[in-house]
Design a protein around this motif. Structure first.
Motif, PDB file in Angstrom:
ATOM      1  N   TYR A 107      -1.558  -9.883 -12.948  1.00 19.42           N
ATOM      2  CA  TYR A 107      -1.288  -8.539 -12.460  1.00 19.42           C
ATOM      3  C   TYR A 107      -1.536  -7.518 -13.570  1.00 19.42           C
ATOM      4  CZ  TYR A 107       0.776 -10.360  -8.184  1.00 19.42           C
ATOM      5  OH  TYR A 107       0.960 -10.979  -6.974  1.00 19.42           O
ATOM      6  N   GLU A 108      -1.953  -6.326 -13.147  1.00 23.13           N
ATOM      7  CA  GLU A 108      -2.243  -5.250 -14.090  1.00 23.13           C
ATOM      8  C   GLU A 108      -1.670  -3.944 -13.548  1.00 23.13           C
ATOM      9  OE1 GLU A 108      -6.074  -2.715 -15.800  1.00 23.13           O
ATOM     10  OE2 GLU A 108      -6.388  -4.637 -14.764  1.00 23.13           O
ATOM     11  N   ILE A 109      -0.968  -3.189 -14.385  1.00 25.97           N
ATOM     12  CA  ILE A 109      -0.448  -1.886 -13.995  1.00 25.97           C
ATOM     13  C   ILE A 109      -1.548  -0.850 -14.167  1.00 25.97           C
ATOM     14  CG2 ILE A 109       1.325  -0.143 -14.443  1.00 25.97           C
ATOM     15  CD1 ILE A 109       2.406  -2.771 -13.341  1.00 25.97           C
ATOM     16  N   VAL A 110      -1.783  -0.060 -13.112  1.00 27.53           N
ATOM     17  CA  VAL A 110      -2.865   0.929 -13.171  1.00 27.53           C
ATOM     18  C   VAL A 110      -2.346   2.364 -13.077  1.00 27.53           C
ATOM     19  CG1 VAL A 110      -4.561  -0.662 -12.224  1.00 27.53           C
ATOM     20  CG2 VAL A 110      -3.213   0.762 -10.666  1.00 27.53           C
ATOM     21  N   GLY A 111      -1.060   2.548 -12.895  1.00 24.70           N
ATOM     22  CA  GLY A 111      -0.521   3.897 -12.813  1.00 24.70           C
ATOM     23  C   GLY A 111       0.919   3.866 -12.335  1.00 24.70           C
ATOM     24  N   ARG A 112       1.463   5.051 -12.091  1.00 26.23           N
ATOM     25  CA  ARG A 112       2.832   5.161 -11.609  1.00 26.23           C
ATOM     26  C   ARG A 112       2.859   5.905 -10.283  1.00 26.23           C
ATOM     27  NH1 ARG A 112       4.401   5.845 -17.257  1.00 26.23           N
ATOM     28  NH2 ARG A 112       5.984   4.314 -17.806  1.00 26.23           N
ATOM     29  N   ARG A 113       3.692   5.401  -9.403  1.00 24.86           N
ATOM     30  CA  ARG A 113       3.878   6.119  -8.149  1.00 24.86           C
ATOM     31  C   ARG A 113       4.817   7.301  -8.369  1.00 24.86           C
ATOM     32  NH1 ARG A 113       5.842   3.778  -2.227  1.00 24.86           N
ATOM     33  NH2 ARG A 113       5.888   5.796  -1.202  1.00 24.86           N
ATOM     34  N   SER A 114       5.816   7.087  -9.142  1.00 27.68           N
ATOM     35  CA  SER A 114       6.778   8.153  -9.395  1.00 27.68           C
ATOM     36  C   SER A 114       6.187   9.167 -10.357  1.00 27.68           C
ATOM     37  CB  SER A 114       8.064   7.577  -9.990  1.00 27.68           C
ATOM     38  OG  SER A 114       7.780   6.963 -11.225  1.00 27.68           O
ATOM     39  N   ARG A 115       6.701  10.365 -10.305  1.00 24.14           N
ATOM     40  CA  ARG A 115       6.220  11.425 -11.174  1.00 24.14           C
ATOM     41  C   ARG A 115       7.061  11.493 -12.437  1.00 24.14           C
ATOM     42  NH1 ARG A 115       2.571  14.324 -11.808  1.00 24.14           N
ATOM     43  NH2 ARG A 115       3.321  16.402 -11.321  1.00 24.14           N
TER      44      ARG A 115
ATOM     45  N   PRO B 264       0.826  -1.215   0.000  1.00 30.65           N
ATOM     46  CA  PRO B 264       0.000   0.000   0.000  1.00 30.65           C
ATOM     47  C   PRO B 264       0.859   1.264   0.000  1.00 30.65           C
ATOM     48  CG  PRO B 264      -0.824  -1.589   1.597  1.00 30.65           C
ATOM     49  CD  PRO B 264       0.510  -2.115   1.128  1.00 30.65           C
ATOM     50  N   VAL B 265       0.379   2.272  -0.714  1.00 29.58           N
ATOM     51  CA  VAL B 265       1.081   3.548  -0.789  1.00 29.58           C
ATOM     52  C   VAL B 265       0.338   4.554   0.079  1.00 29.58           C
ATOM     53  CG1 VAL B 265       1.827   5.421  -2.299  1.00 29.58           C
ATOM     54  CG2 VAL B 265       1.870   3.057  -3.120  1.00 29.58           C
ATOM     55  N   PRO B 266       0.986   5.112   1.093  1.00 31.25           N
ATOM     56  CA  PRO B 266       0.318   6.091   1.967  1.00 31.25           C
ATOM     57  C   PRO B 266      -0.236   7.263   1.160  1.00 31.25           C
ATOM     58  CG  PRO B 266       2.439   5.426   2.889  1.00 31.25           C
ATOM     59  CD  PRO B 266       2.382   4.854   1.509  1.00 31.25           C
ATOM     60  N   GLY B 267      -1.470   7.620   1.434  1.00 31.58           N
ATOM     61  CA  GLY B 267      -2.091   8.752   0.774  1.00 31.58           C
ATOM     62  C   GLY B 267      -2.744   8.434  -0.542  1.00 31.58           C
ATOM     63  N   LEU B 268      -2.590   7.211  -1.009  1.00 26.38           N
ATOM     64  CA  LEU B 268      -3.206   6.808  -2.265  1.00 26.38           C
ATOM     65  C   LEU B 268      -4.024   5.545  -2.057  1.00 26.38           C
ATOM     66  CD1 LEU B 268      -0.341   7.240  -4.920  1.00 26.38           C
ATOM     67  CD2 LEU B 268      -2.310   8.728  -4.574  1.00 26.38           C
ATOM     68  N   ASP B 269      -5.111   5.475  -2.755  1.00 25.00           N
ATOM     69  CA  ASP B 269      -5.920   4.252  -2.705  1.00 25.00           C
ATOM     70  C   ASP B 269      -5.387   3.287  -3.756  1.00 25.00           C
ATOM     71  OD1 ASP B 269      -7.822   2.372  -2.176  1.00 25.00           O
ATOM     72  OD2 ASP B 269      -9.408   3.376  -3.324  1.00 25.00           O
ATOM     73  N   ALA B 270      -4.127   2.921  -3.595  1.00 31.61           N
ATOM     74  CA  ALA B 270      -3.461   2.063  -4.575  1.00 31.61           C
ATOM     75  C   ALA B 270      -2.267   1.410  -3.909  1.00 31.61           C
ATOM     76  CB  ALA B 270      -3.023   2.870  -5.800  1.00 31.61           C
ATOM     77  N   ALA B 271      -1.692   0.424  -4.594  1.00 31.44           N
ATOM     78  CA  ALA B 271      -0.542  -0.307  -4.053  1.00 31.44           C
ATOM     79  C   ALA B 271       0.568  -0.349  -5.085  1.00 31.44           C
ATOM     80  CB  ALA B 271      -0.954  -1.720  -3.663  1.00 31.44           C
ATOM     81  N   GLU B 272       1.808  -0.295  -4.591  1.00 32.62           N
ATOM     82  CA  GLU B 272       2.975  -0.359  -5.471  1.00 32.62           C
ATOM     83  C   GLU B 272       3.366  -1.814  -5.700  1.00 32.62           C
ATOM     84  OE1 GLU B 272       7.547   1.365  -5.867  1.00 32.62           O
ATOM     85  OE2 GLU B 272       6.450   1.531  -3.962  1.00 32.62           O
TER      86      GLU B 272
ATOM     87  N   ASP C  77       5.581   1.314 -10.024  1.00 27.19           N
ATOM     88  CA  ASP C  77       4.309   1.169 -10.725  1.00 27.19           C
ATOM     89  C   ASP C  77       3.211   0.776  -9.740  1.00 27.19           C
ATOM     90  OD1 ASP C  77       5.161   1.746 -13.344  1.00 27.19           O
ATOM     91  OD2 ASP C  77       6.006  -0.263 -13.545  1.00 27.19           O
ATOM     92  N   LEU C  78       2.047   1.371  -9.909  1.00 32.82           N
ATOM     93  CA  LEU C  78       0.879   1.002  -9.123  1.00 32.82           C
ATOM     94  C   LEU C  78       0.168  -0.137  -9.838  1.00 32.82           C
ATOM     95  CD1 LEU C  78      -0.431   4.586  -8.282  1.00 32.82           C
ATOM     96  CD2 LEU C  78       1.160   3.159  -6.981  1.00 32.82           C
ATOM     97  N   ALA C  79      -0.244  -1.159  -9.078  1.00 30.10           N
ATOM     98  CA  ALA C  79      -0.774  -2.359  -9.714  1.00 30.10           C
ATOM     99  C   ALA C  79      -1.893  -2.959  -8.890  1.00 30.10           C
ATOM    100  CB  ALA C  79       0.348  -3.384  -9.905  1.00 30.10           C
ATOM    101  N   ARG C  80      -2.579  -3.887  -9.513  1.00 29.87           N
ATOM    102  CA  ARG C  80      -3.579  -4.699  -8.822  1.00 29.87           C
ATOM    103  C   ARG C  80      -3.518  -6.096  -9.409  1.00 29.87           C
ATOM    104  NH1 ARG C  80      -8.385  -1.173 -11.457  1.00 29.87           N
ATOM    105  NH2 ARG C  80      -8.300  -1.987 -13.591  1.00 29.87           N
ATOM    106  N   VAL C  81      -4.072  -7.063  -8.676  1.00 35.18           N
ATOM    107  CA  VAL C  81      -4.084  -8.442  -9.132  1.00 35.18           C
ATOM    108  C   VAL C  81      -5.517  -8.927  -9.174  1.00 35.18           C
ATOM    109  CG1 VAL C  81      -3.687  -9.334  -6.799  1.00 35.18           C
ATOM    110  CG2 VAL C  81      -3.114 -10.750  -8.794  1.00 35.18           C
ATOM    111  N   GLY C  82      -5.865  -9.590 -10.266  1.00 29.74           N
ATOM    112  CA  GLY C  82      -7.215 -10.088 -10.430  1.00 29.74           C
ATOM    113  C   GLY C  82      -7.395 -11.453  -9.797  1.00 29.74           C
ATOM    114  N   PRO C  83      -8.616 -11.935  -9.763  1.00 27.66           N
ATOM    115  CA  PRO C  83      -8.891 -13.257  -9.174  1.00 27.66           C
ATOM    116  C   PRO C  83      -8.216 -14.390  -9.919  1.00 27.66           C
ATOM    117  CG  PRO C  83     -10.823 -12.374 -10.317  1.00 27.66           C
ATOM    118  CD  PRO C  83      -9.839 -11.269 -10.236  1.00 27.66           C
TER     119      PRO C  83
END
Length: 875
Positions: free
Chosen positions: A361-369, A311-319, A351-357
């Motif tokens: 894995y899927e990349i949904v964004g970047r943590r870095s600017r 989990p990334v603090p301040g974001l509803d996402a995980a690295e 990279d921000l990612a999520r994993v499906g059932p």
């Protein structure tokens, strides 16, 4: 074990012979078995000698480079990979890390530049490979990899691709790129083979090679699929193809699905992969049977690796965090870091990612600017700082397609966007600015970057996105090269130099290329066309999403005022010097004003351009290119001199044959008027013959700067009168050509200072006139120290035109200005203008005629008879 102890190398590179007589590498006209390749690798490894040293390699797709690469890895020497083609990126790495040995491929062999017998730096026992981080080639920040990481990643790739000895991969990516390197490593580890080539997929010869060599796979980045669309790959019959791999950036899901469907129809698989240099290339792959249903996913971890989501603090996402044996040891920012051991046990991808059932894995964004656009990393924070420096409050988001910024207030967005693109080194179309009343913000007051990014989508849906104003006739880089160089076919892997470009055609090509791309990349003349092709939406001016021009804002201190102050834009120094010099030469001869010494500056510029354009390619290619460049000088010059000989009594037959300096009367006379052309042709002819000698060719490739300095030293006895010269009126000028050569090949500060000192010592002896000597010295130092000069934008085209036509103006003005025989300053001014105009017209006509003649000669039967067998051998 001490750090100096010679260590075992990467296992697959050290054990090639175990595959015996299987084919390891195929090159045009030759195949090597694993046993033969192992023999060459062992010979090269022995050449490195005892002890462990840092070796740097220009890793191109050639057999000598491949052998050197494997030899360094097998011998246990740490290897620093340099970008191909030399240039500032490679020079920066050499200057930063000072390797002990530098290896460059020269023709059919690898040339070792042994700089010291013992390691300069302390090298950690595990260190095996140093690679530039993705998108920052030439940066001193390097990824440190161990032999175990290289071996583990190659084995994992071979496992999930199910590589077998019957597989053969075409090298569609350079060995210097970690993705291309992973193709080589995995295939040689599995006993498969490589079809070694640098052909582009848009080249018909590439597909001939694929069919002839029964290629089963090739690697692709997203842009490769654009090229495949262009050549009609969907209709091609490639029966040997077993799979295509894709990495190097995100491929849009619809394209993944489209190519997966095509592969299913045609009997091959598409492997979508995900990786970073920090993990020795690969971390995940999408099983081909999942590509249709989950084209947005990166897939599952490679064998031996694993992912976790933090989990990334301040974001509803995980690295996405990766662990595995292929993770780097750590970074190196300076030579002292080469002694460090493992500093990293897992890789935070950014990279921000999520994993499906289904476990994908899927990349949904970047943590870095950061975003990566046209291969360049762009810091979005820096974008905001640049805009703030212009007095603009903005929030910047973006993707791998463009930077998108929300801008508060009333500004001239067109000018600001163009300025920002120039500062970032991006194509104009890659910067999109949108006016907003207030920057979108989250509940905590921070900018809402997803909302900023959504402005681009809203603009496309509502109004078709920012309006495009393409530069008519200049958006196709291939067409620019084809028209400027008068060639019929331009492949994606061709470069300006490989197509026969020289200093006479360089100016026209650079001006048109800058209009097409919105910027001019450093070293563009050596870059392949596929890297210069503009982005799909190249624009010269920005407008608001509505399609209307953004309103201007005037007033002291406003952003618009600051942007408009940038009335000056950089032009290459050589181009500016050619334009200024030809005006000074013509004006001095006519008596409009007097400024002597600029012709000698042009001789230095000629040496500068020769070193840039004429020292690439193999020896015979260069020899043919030298002769072609000489012909482009001789033919138009002799045509004018022959006319002058026929219609006036001021010239002799030896002028027509450019031999006055050798057989004409000594001293200055009317016969000497074409001295510059004569001496330049003599120098170029002599160099063409000398560089055709294999031993000299190797010498120049190894020490190009030293060779340029040697040309200066050779001419000094003539310059200082120790040896009698045939040129008492102008003096010897080979030393000036050599100074220009040395300026072009100076890569370090001490080399530039050495050239400076030599110029300061030599130039005052060139003439008794201090003003002329001062002009020559200033011109040489400007050429050496200032790669560009700022010129008013409104003068760019006329400067480029005069520079392009400078030779033609020089030879024709002797016939033009006598028609204005008057001491009236106005008439003299008209004579200058008429001389310049006639030279430009002659340039336009002569280059067109010579281009048509070259095309006609290429189509002649004897030309086809010599070209076709070579092409057959190449394919």
């Amino acid at each position: 074990m001490t750090l100096e102890t010679k260590l075992a190398g990467v296992p697959f590179a050290a054990d090639l012979a175990r595959f015996g007589d299987r084919v390891a590498v195929s090159t045009p006209g030759r195949s090597l078995s694993y046993r033969e390749l192992a023999g060459q690798v062992e010979d090269m490894a022995r050449a490195f000698g005892p002890g462990r040293r840092l070796v740097a390699l220009e890793a191109g797709n050639t057999l000598p480079a491949l052998v050197a690469y494997l030899a360094v890895l097998s011998a246990g020497n740490p290897l620093l990979i340099l970008p191909t083609g030399g240039g500032s990126a490679g020079d920066a790495l050499l200057a930063a890390y000072e390797p002990d040995v530098v290896v460059r491929a020269s023709g059919s062999e690898a040339v070792l530049d042994v700089r010291r017998d013992q390691a300069r730096h302390e090298l950690h026992p595990e260190l095996a490979l140093l690679l530039s981080t993705s998108g920052s080639t030439g940066s001193p920040k390097l990824v440190r990899l161990s032999a175990d990481s290289i071996q583990a990643n190659a084995a994992a790739i071979a496992e999930y691709l199910q590589l077998r000895p019957s597989d053969k991969a075409a090298t569609t990516l350079p060995l210097s790129y970690c993705y291309g390197m992973s193709v080589v490593n995995s295939h040689l580890l599995a006993g498969a083979s490589l079809a070694l080539t640098d052909l582009s997929v848009v080249d018909p010869c590439f597909w001939d090679l694929v069919r002839t060599e029964h290629v089963t796979s090739f690697a692709a980045v997203p842009y490769t699929f654009d090229l495949l669309d262009r050549v009609g790959f969907q209709d091609m019959d490639v029966p040997s193809l077993r799979y295509i791999t894709q990495a190097g950036g995100r491929l849009a899901p619809d394209r993944v699905r489209s190519y997966a469907e095509q592969g299913r129809r045609q009997g091959w698989d598409l492997f979508v992969m995900y990786g970073q240099t920090e993990a020795t290339a690969r971390m995940a792959y999408l099983p081909p049977d999942q590509a249709l249903q989950n084209p947005q996913a990166i897939g599952v971890p490679i064998p031996g690796g694993s992912f976790r989501l933090e989990p990334v603090p301040g974001l509803d996402a995980a690295e996405l965090v990766y662990s595995g044996p292929n993770v780097m040891l750590g970074y190196a920012d300076r030579p002292e870091d080469l002694s460090l051991g493992r500093m990293v046990t897992e890789l935070r991808t950014g990279d921000l990612a999520r994993v499906g059932p289904d476990g994908l894995y899927e990349i949904v964004g970047r943590r870095s600017r950061f975003v990566k656009i046209v291969g360049l990393r762009v810091d979005l924070g820096q974008v905001e700082r640049l805009l703030a420096d212009l007095g603009v409050a903005a929030a910047a988001a973006g993707s791998d397609d463009a930077v998108v910024a929300a801008v508060e207030g009333d500004h001239d967005l067109a000018l600001i966007a163009k300025t920002l693109a120039q500062d970032l080194g991006l194509p104009r179309a890659a910067v999109e600015l949108y006016p907003v009343e207030a920057i979108p913000r989250l509940g905590n007051g921070k900018p809402d970057y997803p909302a900023v990014a959504a402005l681009a989508c809203a603009g496309e849906e509502d109004d078709g996105g920012p309006a495009e104003v393409p530069d008519a006739g200049s958006t196709d880089v291939r067409r620019i090269f084809a028209e400027v160089l008068e060639v019929d076919d331009v492949a994606g892997t061709d470069s300006f130099v490989s197509l026969g470009g020289d200093s006479l055609s360089y100016v026209a090509a650079s001006v048109r290329l800058e209009r097409a791309l919105g910027y001019i990349p450093e070293g563009w003349h050596l870059m392949p066309v596929c890297e210069l092709t503009p982005a799909p939406h190249v624009a010269d001016a920005a407008v608001e999403p509505s399609g209307k021009a953004a309103p201007s804002r005037d007033g002291a201190g406003t952003p618009a005022r600051r942007v408009r102050r940038r009335l000056f834009a950089p032009m290459e120094t050589g181009i500016v010097l050619r334009a200024v010099a030809i005006i000074a030469i013509v004006s001095t001869h006519i008596g409009f004003f007097h400024w002597q010494g600029t012709a000698h500056v042009l001789m230095a510029v000629a040496g500068y351009n020769f070193a840039r354009f004429q020292l690439t390619g193999n020896r015979m290619e260069r020899f043919r290119r030298h002769l072609r460049s000489i012909a482009r000088i001789v033919v138009p010059s002799v045509a004018v001199i022959a006319l002058a000989f026929a219609v006036t009594d001021k010239y002799a037959l030896h002028n027509v044959f450019l031999l006055n300096a050798l057989v004409g009367p000594e001293g200055w006379s009317d016969y000497s008027r074409f001295w510059f052309v004569e001496v330049l042709v003599h120098i170029l002819t002599g160099l063409a013959l000398v560089l055709a000698v294999p031993a000299v060719d190797r010498l120049v490739r190894r020490w190009p700067w030293a060779f340029g300095m040697a040309l200066v030293v050779v001419d000094l006895p003539l310059l200082f009168g120790l040896v009698e010269s045939r040129y008492p009126g102008q003096g010897p000028v080979l030393w000036l050509f050599g100074l220009g050569w040395a300026a072009a090949t100076s890569r370090t500060l001490w080399q530039r200072w050495a050239v400076t000192v030599l110029a300061i010592l030599a130039v005052p002896a060139s003439f008794d006139n201090p003003y002329r000597s001062g002009t020559i010295l200033a011109g040489c130092l400007i050429l050496l120290w200032l790669p560009t000069l700022r010129v008013p934008r409104g003068l760019h085209r006329v400067t480029a035109l005069l520079a392009s036509a400078s030779l033609y103006i020089y030879v024709t003005h002797w016939l033009v200005y006598p028609l204005f025989d008057s001491d009236n300053p106005l008439d003299k001014g008209l004579a200058v203008l008429a001389s310049l105009a006639c030279g430009v017209l002659y340039w336009a006509a002569a280059t067109r005629v010579m281009g048509l003649a070259e095309r006609w000669l290429k189509r002649r039967p004897f030309s086809r008879a010599t070209v076709e067998p070579a092409a057959a051998q190449r394919s």
